[in-house]
Design a protein around this motif. Structure first.
Motif, PDB file in Angstrom:
ATOM      1  N   GLY A  26     -10.534   1.434  16.364  1.00 47.69           N
ATOM      2  CA  GLY A  26      -9.117   1.736  16.322  1.00 47.69           C
ATOM      3  C   GLY A  26      -8.412   1.203  15.091  1.00 47.69           C
ATOM      4  O   GLY A  26      -7.228   0.844  15.139  1.00 47.69           O
ATOM      5  N   VAL A  27      -9.095   1.186  13.961  1.00 53.12           N
ATOM      6  CA  VAL A  27      -8.534   0.695  12.711  1.00 53.12           C
ATOM      7  C   VAL A  27      -8.007   1.880  11.910  1.00 53.12           C
ATOM      8  O   VAL A  27      -8.724   2.852  11.667  1.00 53.12           O
ATOM      9  N   ASP A  28      -6.752   1.787  11.495  1.00 54.17           N
ATOM     10  CA  ASP A  28      -6.112   2.891  10.778  1.00 54.17           C
ATOM     11  C   ASP A  28      -6.332   2.828   9.277  1.00 54.17           C
ATOM     12  O   ASP A  28      -6.340   3.863   8.599  1.00 54.17           O
ATOM     13  N   LEU A  29      -6.497   1.629   8.736  1.00 55.91           N
ATOM     14  CA  LEU A  29      -6.639   1.445   7.301  1.00 55.91           C
ATOM     15  C   LEU A  29      -7.482   0.202   7.053  1.00 55.91           C
ATOM     16  O   LEU A  29      -7.273  -0.827   7.699  1.00 55.91           O
ATOM     17  N   ALA A  30      -8.445   0.301   6.136  1.00 55.46           N
ATOM     18  CA  ALA A  30      -9.245  -0.865   5.739  1.00 55.46           C
ATOM     19  C   ALA A  30      -8.847  -1.268   4.324  1.00 55.46           C
ATOM     20  O   ALA A  30      -8.870  -0.431   3.417  1.00 55.46           O
ATOM     21  N   VAL A  31      -8.473  -2.522   4.142  1.00 50.85           N
ATOM     22  CA  VAL A  31      -8.135  -3.064   2.822  1.00 50.85           C
ATOM     23  C   VAL A  31      -9.240  -4.047   2.446  1.00 50.85           C
ATOM     24  O   VAL A  31      -9.413  -5.078   3.105  1.00 50.85           O
ATOM     25  N   VAL A  32      -9.996  -3.728   1.400  1.00 55.92           N
ATOM     26  CA  VAL A  32     -11.215  -4.448   1.047  1.00 55.92           C
ATOM     27  C   VAL A  32     -10.966  -5.269  -0.217  1.00 55.92           C
ATOM     28  O   VAL A  32     -10.529  -4.729  -1.240  1.00 55.92           O
ATOM     29  N   THR A  33     -11.261  -6.567  -0.146  1.00 57.33           N
ATOM     30  CA  THR A  33     -10.994  -7.457  -1.276  1.00 57.33           C
ATOM     31  C   THR A  33     -12.225  -8.189  -1.800  1.00 57.33           C
ATOM     32  O   THR A  33     -12.188  -8.711  -2.916  1.00 57.33           O
ATOM     33  N   LEU A  34     -13.302  -8.261  -1.025  1.00 56.42           N
ATOM     34  CA  LEU A  34     -14.518  -8.883  -1.550  1.00 56.42           C
ATOM     35  C   LEU A  34     -15.112  -7.977  -2.629  1.00 56.42           C
ATOM     36  O   LEU A  34     -15.340  -6.785  -2.383  1.00 56.42           O
ATOM     37  N   PRO A  35     -15.380  -8.495  -3.834  1.00 53.46           N
ATOM     38  CA  PRO A  35     -15.847  -7.632  -4.929  1.00 53.46           C
ATOM     39  C   PRO A  35     -17.098  -6.841  -4.605  1.00 53.46           C
ATOM     40  O   PRO A  35     -17.226  -5.677  -5.008  1.00 53.46           O
ATOM     41  N   LEU A  56      -9.398   2.167   2.364  1.00 51.74           N
ATOM     42  CA  LEU A  56      -9.957   3.381   2.957  1.00 51.74           C
ATOM     43  C   LEU A  56      -9.155   3.729   4.200  1.00 51.74           C
ATOM     44  O   LEU A  56      -8.997   2.888   5.101  1.00 51.74           O
ATOM     45  N   THR A  57      -8.645   4.969   4.259  1.00 52.39           N
ATOM     46  CA  THR A  57      -7.923   5.404   5.454  1.00 52.39           C
ATOM     47  C   THR A  57      -8.903   5.908   6.507  1.00 52.39           C
ATOM     48  O   THR A  57     -10.064   6.208   6.211  1.00 52.39           O
ATOM     49  N   ALA A  58      -8.419   6.023   7.721  1.00 54.48           N
ATOM     50  CA  ALA A  58      -9.262   6.537   8.803  1.00 54.48           C
ATOM     51  C   ALA A  58      -9.691   7.974   8.548  1.00 54.48           C
ATOM     52  O   ALA A  58     -10.703   8.433   9.074  1.00 54.48           O
ATOM     53  N   ASN A 113      -1.136   0.921  12.676  1.00 50.12           N
ATOM     54  CA  ASN A 113      -1.036  -0.106  13.717  1.00 50.12           C
ATOM     55  C   ASN A 113      -2.027  -1.249  13.507  1.00 50.12           C
ATOM     56  O   ASN A 113      -1.718  -2.403  13.801  1.00 50.12           O
ATOM     57  N   ARG A 114      -3.206  -0.908  13.011  1.00 51.21           N
ATOM     58  CA  ARG A 114      -4.234  -1.942  12.828  1.00 51.21           C
ATOM     59  C   ARG A 114      -4.848  -1.781  11.441  1.00 51.21           C
ATOM     60  O   ARG A 114      -5.291  -0.694  11.065  1.00 51.21           O
ATOM     61  N   VAL A 115      -4.893  -2.883  10.699  1.00 49.76           N
ATOM     62  CA  VAL A 115      -5.486  -2.901   9.359  1.00 49.76           C
ATOM     63  C   VAL A 115      -6.757  -3.755   9.400  1.00 49.76           C
ATOM     64  O   VAL A 115      -6.741  -4.901   9.863  1.00 49.76           O
ATOM     65  N   GLY A 116      -7.843  -3.182   8.920  1.00 46.46           N
ATOM     66  CA  GLY A 116      -9.101  -3.924   8.833  1.00 46.46           C
ATOM     67  C   GLY A 116      -9.185  -4.651   7.506  1.00 46.46           C
ATOM     68  O   GLY A 116      -8.880  -4.087   6.451  1.00 46.46           O
ATOM     69  N   VAL A 117      -9.589  -5.915   7.562  1.00 47.03           N
ATOM     70  CA  VAL A 117      -9.750  -6.747   6.374  1.00 47.03           C
ATOM     71  C   VAL A 117     -11.005  -7.596   6.540  1.00 47.03           C
ATOM     72  O   VAL A 117     -11.634  -7.599   7.601  1.00 47.03           O
ATOM     73  N   GLU A 118     -11.377  -8.313   5.496  1.00 44.47           N
ATOM     74  CA  GLU A 118     -12.434  -9.326   5.598  1.00 44.47           C
ATOM     75  C   GLU A 118     -11.748 -10.678   5.777  1.00 44.47           C
ATOM     76  O   GLU A 118     -11.033 -11.128   4.892  1.00 44.47           O
ATOM     77  N   PHE A 119     -11.961 -11.305   6.921  1.00 47.78           N
ATOM     78  CA  PHE A 119     -11.212 -12.526   7.224  1.00 47.78           C
ATOM     79  C   PHE A 119     -11.500 -13.653   6.237  1.00 47.78           C
ATOM     80  O   PHE A 119     -10.646 -14.507   6.015  1.00 47.78           O
ATOM     81  N   SER A 120     -12.696 -13.690   5.641  1.00 53.61           N
ATOM     82  CA  SER A 120     -13.003 -14.785   4.717  1.00 53.61           C
ATOM     83  C   SER A 120     -12.226 -14.678   3.424  1.00 53.61           C
ATOM     84  O   SER A 120     -12.076 -15.675   2.707  1.00 53.61           O
TER      85      SER A 120
END
Length: 367
Positions: A26-35, A56-58, A113-120
């Motif tokens: 149920g993730v609408d958008l992923a924001v990726v920051t790890l190189p 990346l969008t859904a 509603n929900r954004v996926g990220v890398e918690f670290s």
């Protein structure tokens, strides 16, 4: 044409696999920051001095925010934006904040509603205030199965280690300085790649279990453990050979034979579904029977965009081998009588029925 250039189709397939996970969670958008994950999805590698961002969008639309004046010619993004990574040639320390700012100006968070990220490494610079979902474990699971484009880069990295070992066997003799060996081996890999390394490996010491090179000369009777992990365009090799400075002793040869028994056991027994923890325990039992030496480290690990990936051949994890895994196996025995020990490490690819050894250079202490 460079046969190792970015392959957009492979990146698109990785994006599709992430899309499926996003839909499941149920993730609408992923924001990726790890190189390494930006590279995994978009293709280009920007190096450790820069902090690109990808979203990346859904629906499968990928936006890449890249350092200005380093815009990649080949990529798998639908939209490429740039941020100022340098001011008057000085690298900025707030690159991620700037990259996120550029991203938010272009990518709409309306209805998200929900954004996926890398918690670290998730950015506190995101102004969005909804629910965050940790996608980092999902990325590590996705990265286990290496596609053909990734395997091509890993095989090239392994070619670099082969040239390094060939050069090592030419120059190692009593009196050679560890710094000279290190420099010669680095040069051999650079010559093979035709460009600088993106990783150098761990262990370049003689008469020691491991560590960086010292201003020290090798002596007769000692063993030289070379655990080499040059990376090519971000993808790591990792394998080891032990080279005798002079004619090895019977005890050194016997310890070497036990390490080889473990590698033979690995090749005969690993296939999809095999427990990595059980394999570690089986190797430990073989090495326990050796007349000399202690085995007190992991048996191996996955490799790829990071030196240590899943699967972990280690009693602290309970991983199971899967098709597409690329992993190392590195049995070792260490004791003062061995001056100071032996470690041999090969790289393998898990296939449908078993494994393929990727490292085909000699194992012997001396040729």
């Amino acid at each position: 044409m460079d046969r190792f250039e970015v392959q957009p189709d492979a990146c698109r397939q990785r994006q599709a696999r992430l899309q499926q996970i996003m839909q499941e969670r149920g993730v609408d958008l992923a924001v990726v920051t790890l190189p390494e994950h930006v590279q995994y999805l978009a293709g280009p590698r920007f190096g450790p001095l820069f902090q690109p961002v990808a979203a990346l969008t859904a629906e499968g639309h990928l936006t890449l925010v890249a350092p200005a004046r380093r815009l990649p010619e080949i990529h798998a993004a639908d939209e490429v934006l740039t941020y100022e990574a340098q001011w008057h040639s000085t690298l900025r320390n707030d690159q991620r904040a700037e990259a996120i700012c550029v991203l938010e100006q272009s990518v709409s968070f309306r209805g998200v509603n929900r954004v996926g990220v890398e918690f670290s490494s998730s950015s506190r610079h995101l102004s969005w205030t909804g629910e965050f979902v940790d996608l980092e474990p999902d990325f590590y699971r996705l990265r286990r199965c290496k596609d053909s484009a990734e395997l091509q880069l890993i095989r090239k990295a392994i070619d670099g280690t082969q040239r390094m070992y060939e050069r090592a066997r030419e120059i190692i003799e009593p009196g050679i300085n560890e710094l000279v060996v290190f420099n010669e081996l680095q040069a051999a890999a650079v010559k093979e790649f035709g460009e600088p390394l993106t990783g150098t490996g761990n262990d370049y010491r003689c008469n020691a279990r491991g560590g960086p090179p010292r201003d020290r000369e090798a002596a007769a009777g000692e063993l030289y453990i070379l655990d080499l992990g040059p990376a090519f365009r971000g993808y790591f090799a990792d394998n080891a050979r032990t080279i005798a400075v002079t004619e090895p002793t019977d005890l050194q040869l016997e310890a070497h034979a036990y390490c080889m028994r473990v590698l033979q056991h690995v090749e005969a027994n690993v296939r999809p579904g095999k427990s990595a923890r059980e394999l570690f325990q089986e190797a430990e039992e073989i090495l326990r029977q050796a007349p000399v030496g202690e085995f007190n480290h992991h048996l191996g690990h996955g490799i790829g965009l990071f030196p240590h990936e899943t699967p972990h051949l280690n009693p602290h994890w309970d991983d199971v081998f899967q098709k597409g895994d690329v992993f190392t196996a590195e049995p070792g025995l260490y004791a003062p009588e061995l001056q100071a020990g032996i470690r041999i490490e090969d790289d393998f690819l898990v296939t449908d029925e078993g494994i393929e050894r990727l490292t085909h250079f000699p194992h012997e202490l001396m040729l």
